[in-house]
Design a protein around this motif. Structure first.
Motif, short mmCIF file in Angstrom:
data_model
loop_
_atom_site.label_atom_id
_atom_site.label_comp_id
_atom_site.label_asym_id
_atom_site.label_seq_id
_atom_site.Cartn_x
_atom_site.Cartn_y
_atom_site.Cartn_z
N SER A 3 0.81 -1.22 0.00
CA SER A 3 0.00 0.00 0.00
C SER A 3 0.85 1.27 0.00
O SER A 3 0.36 2.33 -0.34
CB SER A 3 -0.94 0.01 1.21
OG SER A 3 -0.19 -0.04 2.41
N TRP A 4 2.11 1.18 0.38
CA TRP A 4 2.99 2.34 0.40
C TRP A 4 3.44 2.74 -1.00
O TRP A 4 3.89 3.86 -1.22
CB TRP A 4 4.22 2.06 1.26
CG TRP A 4 4.97 0.84 0.82
CD1 TRP A 4 4.76 -0.43 1.23
CD2 TRP A 4 6.02 0.79 -0.15
NE1 TRP A 4 5.62 -1.29 0.59
CE2 TRP A 4 6.42 -0.57 -0.27
CE3 TRP A 4 6.67 1.73 -0.92
CZ2 TRP A 4 7.42 -0.99 -1.12
CZ3 TRP A 4 7.68 1.30 -1.77
CH2 TRP A 4 8.04 -0.04 -1.86
N ARG A 5 3.30 1.85 -1.96
CA ARG A 5 3.75 2.15 -3.33
C ARG A 5 2.77 3.11 -4.00
O ARG A 5 1.57 2.98 -3.88
CB ARG A 5 3.83 0.88 -4.17
CG ARG A 5 4.92 -0.04 -3.75
CD ARG A 5 4.99 -1.19 -4.71
NE ARG A 5 5.94 -2.18 -4.22
CZ ARG A 5 6.15 -3.33 -4.79
NH1 ARG A 5 5.48 -3.66 -5.88
NH2 ARG A 5 7.02 -4.17 -4.29
N LYS A 6 3.33 4.04 -4.70
CA LYS A 6 2.49 4.97 -5.47
C LYS A 6 2.19 4.34 -6.82
O LYS A 6 3.00 3.60 -7.36
CB LYS A 6 3.22 6.29 -5.69
CG LYS A 6 3.37 7.12 -4.47
CD LYS A 6 4.00 8.46 -4.83
CE LYS A 6 4.12 9.34 -3.61
NZ LYS A 6 4.70 10.65 -3.95
N GLU A 7 1.03 4.68 -7.34
CA GLU A 7 0.72 4.24 -8.71
C GLU A 7 1.62 5.00 -9.67
O GLU A 7 1.94 6.16 -9.46
CB GLU A 7 -0.74 4.53 -9.03
CG GLU A 7 -1.70 3.63 -8.31
CD GLU A 7 -3.13 3.82 -8.81
OE1 GLU A 7 -3.30 4.14 -10.01
OE2 GLU A 7 -4.02 3.65 -8.00
N LYS A 8 2.02 4.32 -10.72
CA LYS A 8 2.85 4.96 -11.72
C LYS A 8 2.01 5.97 -12.49
O LYS A 8 0.87 5.69 -12.85
CB LYS A 8 3.44 3.92 -12.66
CG LYS A 8 4.40 3.00 -11.95
CD LYS A 8 4.97 1.97 -12.88
CE LYS A 8 5.91 1.07 -12.10
NZ LYS A 8 6.45 0.01 -12.94
N PRO A 9 2.56 7.15 -12.75
CA PRO A 9 1.79 8.15 -13.50
C PRO A 9 1.51 7.68 -14.92
O PRO A 9 2.32 6.98 -15.52
CB PRO A 9 2.69 9.39 -13.48
CG PRO A 9 4.05 8.90 -13.17
CD PRO A 9 3.90 7.62 -12.42
#
Length: 70
Positions: free
Chosen positions: A4-10
């Protein structure tokens, strides 16, 4: 594993693909005219050449398309 700490890639707004430096400078269809008019090389490796002309082309592209580094 908690990711959950990972950001979605733009994502590229116009192409719907992952937004990367490679995509923006060489592949994005939204900027195809700018790529052509400024003579941006069509491969990422070619854009990384250590010469003043290529650097000037990339800076012109970034300025014309109002891209910023965030």
């Amino acid at each position: 594993m908690d990711t959950s700490w990972r950001k979605e890639k733009p994502q590229c707004f116009s192409c719907g693909t992952e937004l990367t430096v490679n995509h923006l400078i060489t592949k994005c269809l939204q900027y195809a005219d700018e790529h052509k008019n400024i003579n941006i090389p069509n491969t990422f490796n070619a854009t990384l050449r250590p010469d003043a002309n290529t650097l000037t082309q990339i800076l012109k592209f970034l300025n014309k398309t109002k891209q910023t580094i965030q």
